[in-house]
Structure formats: structure tokens, C-alpha cells
Design an enzyme around this catalytic site. Structure first.
Site, PDB file in Angstrom:
ATOM      1  N   TYR A 141      49.442  37.436  45.066  1.00 15.54           N
ATOM      2  CA  TYR A 141      48.439  36.957  44.099  1.00 15.54           C
ATOM      3  C   TYR A 141      48.356  35.432  44.149  1.00 15.54           C
ATOM      4  O   TYR A 141      47.273  34.849  44.258  1.00 15.54           O
ATOM      5  CB  TYR A 141      48.796  37.430  42.679  1.00 15.54           C
ATOM      6  CG  TYR A 141      48.010  36.693  41.612  1.00 15.54           C
ATOM      7  CD1 TYR A 141      46.666  36.952  41.423  1.00 15.54           C
ATOM      8  CD2 TYR A 141      48.615  35.692  40.835  1.00 15.54           C
ATOM      9  CE1 TYR A 141      45.930  36.246  40.475  1.00 15.54           C
ATOM     10  CE2 TYR A 141      47.893  34.987  39.888  1.00 15.54           C
ATOM     11  CZ  TYR A 141      46.557  35.270  39.717  1.00 15.54           C
ATOM     12  OH  TYR A 141      45.831  34.555  38.786  1.00 15.54           O
ATOM     13  N   LYS A 146      45.267  32.458  45.301  1.00 12.63           N
ATOM     14  CA  LYS A 146      44.798  31.273  44.556  1.00 12.63           C
ATOM     15  C   LYS A 146      44.911  30.028  45.436  1.00 12.63           C
ATOM     16  O   LYS A 146      44.019  29.191  45.465  1.00 12.63           O
ATOM     17  CB  LYS A 146      45.604  31.085  43.266  1.00 12.63           C
ATOM     18  CG  LYS A 146      45.352  32.161  42.226  1.00 12.63           C
ATOM     19  CD  LYS A 146      43.918  32.138  41.743  1.00 12.63           C
ATOM     20  CE  LYS A 146      43.576  33.285  40.830  1.00 12.63           C
ATOM     21  NZ  LYS A 146      42.136  33.464  40.629  1.00 12.63           N
ATOM     22  N   SER A 187      45.502  28.775  39.025  1.00 10.30           N
ATOM     23  CA  SER A 187      46.594  29.205  38.158  1.00 10.30           C
ATOM     24  C   SER A 187      47.801  28.297  38.363  1.00 10.30           C
ATOM     25  O   SER A 187      48.017  27.770  39.463  1.00 10.30           O
ATOM     26  CB  SER A 187      46.970  30.640  38.550  1.00 10.30           C
ATOM     27  OG  SER A 187      48.201  31.005  37.993  1.00 10.30           O
TER      28      SER A 187
HETATM   29  P1  NAD Z   1      40.224  39.757  33.793  1.00  9.72           P
HETATM   30  O1  NAD Z   1      40.742  40.825  34.689  1.00  9.72           O
HETATM   31  O2  NAD Z   1      40.088  40.050  32.357  1.00  9.72           O
HETATM   32  O3  NAD Z   1      38.803  39.227  34.336  1.00  9.72           O
HETATM   33  C1  NAD Z   1      38.459  39.241  35.696  1.00  9.72           C
HETATM   34  C2  NAD Z   1      37.094  39.910  35.813  1.00  9.72           C
HETATM   35  O4  NAD Z   1      36.698  39.923  37.199  1.00  9.72           O
HETATM   36  C3  NAD Z   1      37.115  41.365  35.345  1.00  9.72           C
HETATM   37  O5  NAD Z   1      36.034  41.562  34.446  1.00  9.72           O
HETATM   38  C4  NAD Z   1      36.914  42.176  36.624  1.00  9.72           C
HETATM   39  O6  NAD Z   1      36.201  43.365  36.389  1.00  9.72           O
HETATM   40  C5  NAD Z   1      36.134  41.188  37.493  1.00  9.72           C
HETATM   41  N1  NAD Z   1      36.291  41.376  38.944  1.00  9.72           N
HETATM   42  C6  NAD Z   1      37.442  41.509  39.650  1.00  9.72           C
HETATM   43  N2  NAD Z   1      37.161  41.635  40.957  1.00  9.72           N
HETATM   44  C7  NAD Z   1      35.814  41.585  41.085  1.00  9.72           C
HETATM   45  C8  NAD Z   1      34.928  41.688  42.177  1.00  9.72           C
HETATM   46  N3  NAD Z   1      35.368  41.879  43.443  1.00  9.72           N
HETATM   47  N4  NAD Z   1      33.600  41.590  41.964  1.00  9.72           N
HETATM   48  C9  NAD Z   1      33.125  41.412  40.698  1.00  9.72           C
HETATM   49  N5  NAD Z   1      33.913  41.329  39.620  1.00  9.72           N
HETATM   50  C10 NAD Z   1      35.251  41.408  39.809  1.00  9.72           C
HETATM   51  O7  NAD Z   1      41.148  38.471  34.031  1.00  9.72           O
HETATM   52  P2  NAD Z   1      41.193  37.089  33.247  1.00  9.72           P
HETATM   53  O8  NAD Z   1      42.496  37.001  32.573  1.00  9.72           O
HETATM   54  O9  NAD Z   1      39.949  36.884  32.478  1.00  9.72           O
HETATM   55  O10 NAD Z   1      41.256  36.097  34.491  1.00  9.72           O
HETATM   56  C11 NAD Z   1      40.100  35.455  35.008  1.00  9.72           C
HETATM   57  C12 NAD Z   1      40.512  34.620  36.204  1.00  9.72           C
HETATM   58  O11 NAD Z   1      41.501  33.684  35.810  1.00  9.72           O
HETATM   59  C13 NAD Z   1      41.127  35.429  37.349  1.00  9.72           C
HETATM   60  O12 NAD Z   1      40.670  34.881  38.569  1.00  9.72           O
HETATM   61  C14 NAD Z   1      42.605  35.204  37.183  1.00  9.72           C
HETATM   62  O13 NAD Z   1      43.298  35.290  38.405  1.00  9.72           O
HETATM   63  C15 NAD Z   1      42.628  33.771  36.655  1.00  9.72           C
HETATM   64  N6  NAD Z   1      43.834  33.470  35.866  1.00  9.72           N
HETATM   65  C16 NAD Z   1      44.179  34.299  34.826  1.00  9.72           C
HETATM   66  C17 NAD Z   1      45.337  34.023  34.102  1.00  9.72           C
HETATM   67  C18 NAD Z   1      45.791  34.934  32.991  1.00  9.72           C
HETATM   68  O14 NAD Z   1      46.971  34.960  32.706  1.00  9.72           O
HETATM   69  N7  NAD Z   1      44.901  35.684  32.342  1.00  9.72           N
HETATM   70  C19 NAD Z   1      46.111  32.908  34.424  1.00  9.72           C
HETATM   71  C20 NAD Z   1      45.716  32.086  35.473  1.00  9.72           C
HETATM   72  C21 NAD Z   1      44.561  32.388  36.197  1.00  9.72           C
HETATM   73  C1  WQD Z   2      55.831  35.049  30.164  1.00  6.15           C
HETATM   74  C2  WQD Z   2      57.316  35.050  29.784  1.00  6.15           C
HETATM   75  C3  WQD Z   2      58.623  36.524  31.173  1.00  6.15           C
HETATM   76  C4  WQD Z   2      56.689  40.228  29.777  1.00  6.15           C
HETATM   77  C5  WQD Z   2      51.948  35.217  34.729  1.00  6.15           C
HETATM   78  C6  WQD Z   2      51.590  35.040  36.174  1.00  6.15           C
HETATM   79  C7  WQD Z   2      50.874  33.732  36.364  1.00  6.15           C
HETATM   80  C8  WQD Z   2      49.679  33.622  35.403  1.00  6.15           C
HETATM   81  C9  WQD Z   2      50.077  33.888  33.991  1.00  6.15           C
HETATM   82  C10 WQD Z   2      47.713  34.444  36.489  1.00  6.15           C
HETATM   83  C11 WQD Z   2      58.243  35.050  31.002  1.00  6.15           C
HETATM   84  C12 WQD Z   2      58.607  37.018  29.741  1.00  6.15           C
HETATM   85  C13 WQD Z   2      57.047  38.909  29.973  1.00  6.15           C
HETATM   86  C14 WQD Z   2      57.630  41.106  29.167  1.00  6.15           C
HETATM   87  C15 WQD Z   2      59.179  39.275  28.982  1.00  6.15           C
HETATM   88  N1  WQD Z   2      48.666  34.598  35.694  1.00  6.15           N
HETATM   89  N2  WQD Z   2      58.257  38.442  29.578  1.00  6.15           N
HETATM   90  N3  WQD Z   2      58.833  40.592  28.783  1.00  6.15           N
HETATM   91  O1  WQD Z   2      55.077  35.260  34.302  1.00  6.15           O
HETATM   92  O2  WQD Z   2      54.627  33.110  33.035  1.00  6.15           O
HETATM   93  O3  WQD Z   2      52.823  34.159  34.341  1.00  6.15           O
HETATM   94  O4  WQD Z   2      50.752  35.147  33.922  1.00  6.15           O
HETATM   95  O5  WQD Z   2      47.500  33.526  37.206  1.00  6.15           O
HETATM   96  O6  WQD Z   2      50.461  33.710  37.691  1.00  6.15           O
HETATM   97  O7  WQD Z   2      52.773  35.067  36.968  1.00  6.15           O
HETATM   98  O8  WQD Z   2      53.542  35.233  32.262  1.00  6.15           O
HETATM   99  O9  WQD Z   2      53.243  36.667  30.300  1.00  6.15           O
HETATM  100  O10 WQD Z   2      54.194  37.696  32.400  1.00  6.15           O
HETATM  101  O11 WQD Z   2      55.577  36.099  31.097  1.00  6.15           O
HETATM  102  O12 WQD Z   2      60.278  38.874  28.627  1.00  6.15           O
HETATM  103  O13 WQD Z   2      57.368  42.318  28.998  1.00  6.15           O
HETATM  104  O14 WQD Z   2      57.591  36.283  29.097  1.00  6.15           O
HETATM  105  O15 WQD Z   2      59.862  36.719  31.779  1.00  6.15           O
HETATM  106  O16 WQD Z   2      59.372  34.295  30.646  1.00  6.15           O
HETATM  107  P1  WQD Z   2      54.148  34.426  33.523  1.00  6.15           P
HETATM  108  P2  WQD Z   2      54.076  36.512  31.501  1.00  6.15           P
END
Ligand code: NAD
Ligand code: WQD
Length: 341
Positions: free
Chosen positions: A149, A153, A125
Site C-alpha cells: 500500500y 503512494k 499518506s
Molecule cells: P475510502 O475507501 O473511504 O475512499 C476511497 C474511495 O475511492 C471509495 O469511495 C472507493 O469506492 C473509491 N475507489 C477505490 N478504487 C477506485 C477505482 N479504481 N475507481 C474509482 N473509485 C475507486 O478511503 P478514505 O479514507 O476516504 O481515503 C481516501 C484516500 O486517502 C485514499 O487514497 C487513501 O489511500 C488516502 N489516505 C487515507 C488515510 C486514512 O487513514 N483514511 C490516510 C492516508 C491516506
Molecule cells: C493507530 C494506532 C496501532 C487498531 C494506518 C496506515 C497508514 C494510514 C493511516 C493510509 C497504532 C493501534 C490499531 C487496533 C490498536 N492510512 N491499534 N488496535 O497504523 O497509524 O496508520 O492508517 O494511508 O498508512 O498504516 O493507524 O489506526 O491502524 O493504528 O492498538 O485494533 O492504534 O497499533 O498504534 P496507523 P491505525
């Protein structure tokens, strides 16, 4: 045909990636404990792609259950999405995150090693850059964790770098996603948060569809063009395609390498509200409130390394991101629990 294990494949990014994998002829085995997903997502993946995948409901912390899956299949690679991702929850319950994300990854890597599966694509991330000193962010920028969190990562990235140093058979692509949004254009799969959304885009969508009353904009006094926070939103279908590029790359360049998956464009919160209101034709009531702790003013990627090394770049712009989010949300106002569209 190459077989890929997808952990967390029932989730938001995983389900979109399964479609791309099946479309490119990979065989897909998904493991997921369904802690944040609905098995209906996988039925819809099969419906969209016209192909079957195998699903095993398990927790990656269960070595025995994973062992059985690795005994039954000969995997070319693992795409490791499984993890918890709510930043606020991780601050309140760090041990839950260390156990699920770090211990879970360790169990997975151990089983992989025993079965001589050394290829992995890991969901990292942009959070590993902390509050960056400048933008756009390059992969060489210093890494840090601002919350538990993010620490999970960073630790898993380090675990993979250590494994790569210990044994050159390990090959890992660490994909640092920026802000994934949007949905498959058919509107059958999308993001379905089980609680009130933490992230901006699902929050806006739920306001537009009438599930939530109004958006709180966290901070109106940032040094940005309109005072609200700027992020690099990337369409989930582009992101999913990045995983296919990473799988191909595993076969070309040895070692453990990190890539930004972003567009390189920054949009503010109010840019997103305006774009969403325009495509949905709905009012998005909002009020500006205090900044959210831990947020930075601006965060966007320099995506040029992924372009030059993976041959991948994002193709879909803000219109497609907002249109496809709205298509999913309006067809499934209650997420997967809604009647099938
Ligand atoms: P999501 O929650 O939709 O998907 C994650 C999946 O993993 C879910 O289906 C959940 O049931 C499963 N899971 C969690 N823990 C588990 C375990 N111990 N065993 C088996 N399954 C498990 O999330 P997503 O948005 O699809 O994210 C996928 C990956 O990408 C995550 O690792 C997340 O940290 C990373 N990521 C997401 C974002 C984002 O904003 N969505 C941004 C950066 C990184
Ligand atoms: C985006 C913008 C908020 C909600 C997060 C995690 C990051 C990654 C992606 C997993 C910011 C603003 C948000 C709301 C708002 N996830 N906001 N009102 O914070 O960039 O990143 O998700 O790895 O680790 O930290 O994403 O969508 O929460 O926020 O004003 O109700 O929207 O302040 O500027 P962020 P976000």
C-alpha cells in the site's frame, strides 16, 4: 464557477471534502466505483450543503469512461482520493493494489494530460515516511515503503514528480495525511468500513456501540508515555479544509510540492480509549496483546510547512474528534445501512 473532479468522492475523506468544496462555491463532479463506499454518502453531502453535485459511477482504470467525463466538463483541477487503503490486504494481494492505485492513477493522469488539465491534489499518506528515525516528521525526511500500500503512494508521488519535471504545466500538491478520524458534526456522514475495521478509531467506535466485543491494543511496551503506540490523529473536517487550501495554492506556487496534514500532537492508543469512553459514556473493554508487525512507536507531523505555505492548520482537538466520531456512530450504528437518522 470553478469545476473540480473528485475521484473517490463517495468515500470517507472525499465526502467530507465535497461538503467544503460546495460550501466554497466550487462545482463538483464525483467519480467513484463504490468499491468501498455507499452512494447514500453523496445524497447526504447534498442534504448537508443544500447544493447539488454530479456523480458518475466508474472505475478510474476505465480510460473510456473517464474520457467521457472529461469531454463533458471543463475541470480546473482534480482531487484524487480513489484508491484502496487496507495495509494488511495489500500485503496479501499486492497486485490488486498496484493495479487499482498505480495503474488507476496512470490512466487518470493520461486522460488529464490529453484534456490539458494539469492541476492535481493527491491523497498521499504519512506511510511514505516508513518507520521514521525521529519525530516530529518533516516533509524533507527520507521516503520509503514498508508495505505494498505504502509503495503505491510512493510510486504515485514519484509519477507526479516526474511529470512535473517533464512539463512545467503540471502542478501537484501531495497531501500526506496522518491519521484521519472524526466525522462531520451533523452526524450524517462518517467513516463506514465495509469489514471489521483495521484502524483504531472506527474499531473503538464499534466497540462502544456494541458491534464489537473488545479492543486489542497492539503492544504495551513501546517507549511512549504509557507503552502504547502514539499517532497524530486529525479531524476529517480539518483534513477536508486542507484540500481547499491546496487548490488555492495550486494557483500560487508552481511545481510539485508535498505537505504534511497533521496536528503535530501525538496521542497514545490508551489516550484515545480514555477520550472516547469519556465522550460516549460507554465502557471500552480492551486487552493488551502483541505488537502489530510494521507498527512504529511514535508517528506525528511537523505541520509547520502547511501552515506557512498553505495558510492551513488543524483547528479541532481530541474532544471534537471523539465527540463527532461518536455522534456519527451512535446515530448510524450500522453505518449507511442503518435507517436514516
Ligand atoms: P475510502 O475507501 O473511504 O475512499 C476511497 C474511495 O475511492 C471509495 O469511495 C472507493 O469506492 C473509491 N475507489 C477505490 N478504487 C477506485 C477505482 N479504481 N475507481 C474509482 N473509485 C475507486 O478511503 P478514505 O479514507 O476516504 O481515503 C481516501 C484516500 O486517502 C485514499 O487514497 C487513501 O489511500 C488516502 N489516505 C487515507 C488515510 C486514512 O487513514 N483514511 C490516510 C492516508 C491516506
Ligand atoms: C493507530 C494506532 C496501532 C487498531 C494506518 C496506515 C497508514 C494510514 C493511516 C493510509 C497504532 C493501534 C490499531 C487496533 C490498536 N492510512 N491499534 N488496535 O497504523 O497509524 O496508520 O492508517 O494511508 O498508512 O498504516 O493507524 O489506526 O491502524 O493504528 O492498538 O485494533 O492504534 O497499533 O498504534 P496507523 P491505525
Amino acid at each position: 464557477m470553478k469545476k473540480v473532479l473528485v475521484t473517490g468522492g463517495a468515500g470517507y475523506i472525499g465526502s467530507h471534502t465535497c461538503i467544503e468544496l460546495l460550501g466554497q462555491g466550487y462545482e463538483v463532479v464525483v467519480v467513484d466505483n463504490l468499491s468501498n463506499s455507499d452512494p447514500e454518502a453523496l445524497h447526504r453531502v447534498e442534504q448537508i450543503s443544500g447544493k447539488k453535485l454530479q456523480f458518475v459511477e466508474l472505475d478510474i482504470r476505465s480510460a473510456d469512461a473517464l474520457e467521457q467525463v472529461f469531454q463533458a466538463h471543463d475541470f480546473f483541477a482534480v482531487i484524487h482520493f480513489a484508491g484502496l487503503k487496507a495495509v494488511g490486504e495489500s500485503v496479501a494481494q499486492p497486485l490488486k493494489y498496484f493495479d487499482n492505485n498505480i495503474h488507476g492513477s496512470q490512466v487518470l493522469l493520461d486522460v488529464m494530460q490529453r484534456h490539458h488539465v494539469f492541476n492535481i491534489v493527491f491523497s498521499s499518506s504519512a506511510t511514505v515516511y516508513g518507520d521514521p528515525e525521529s519525530v516530529p516528521i518533516q516533509e524533507s525526511f527520507p521516503l520509503t515503503a514498508l508495505n505494498p500500500y505504502g509503495r503505491t503512494k510512493l510510486v504515485v508521488e514519484d509519477m507526479l514528480r516526474d511529470l512535473g519535471a517533464s512539463d512545467s504545466r503540471w502542478q501537484a500538491v501531495l497531501l500526506r495525511y496522518f491519521n484521519p478520524v472524526g466525522a462531520h458534526p451533523c452526524g450524517l456522514i462518517g467513516e463506514d468500513p465495509s469489514d471489521i475495521p483495521n484502524n483504531l478509531m472506527p474499531y473503538i467506535s464499534q466497540v462502544a456501540v456494541g458491534r464489537l466485543a473488545s479492543l486489542s491494543v497492539f503492544g504495551g511496551d513501546y517507549p511512549t508515555h504509557d507503552g502504547t503506540g502514539v499517532r497524530d490523529y486529525i479531524h476529517v473536517v480539518d483534513l477536508a479544509k486542507g484540500h481547499l487550501a491546496a487548490l488555492e495554492h495550486l494557483q500560487l506556487e508552481p511545481g510539485v510540492v508535498a505537505y504534511n496534514l497533521g496536528t503535530g500532537n501525538g496521542y497514545s492508543v490508551l489516550d484515545m480509549v480514555a477520550a472516547f469512553a469519556a465522550v460516549s459514556g460507554r465502557d471500552i473493554p480492551y486487552q493488551i496483546v502483541d505488537r502489530r508487525a510494521g507498527d512504529s512507536a511514535e508517528c506525528y507531523a511537523d505541520p509547520s510547512l502547511a501552515k506557512s505555505k498553505l495558510g492551513w492548520e488543524a483547528e479541532l482537538g481530541l474532544d471534537a474528534m471523539t465527540r463527532d466520531s461518536w455522534n456519527w456512530q451512535s446515530k448510524n450504528p450500522g453505518g449507511y445501512a442503518s435507517p436514516k437518522p
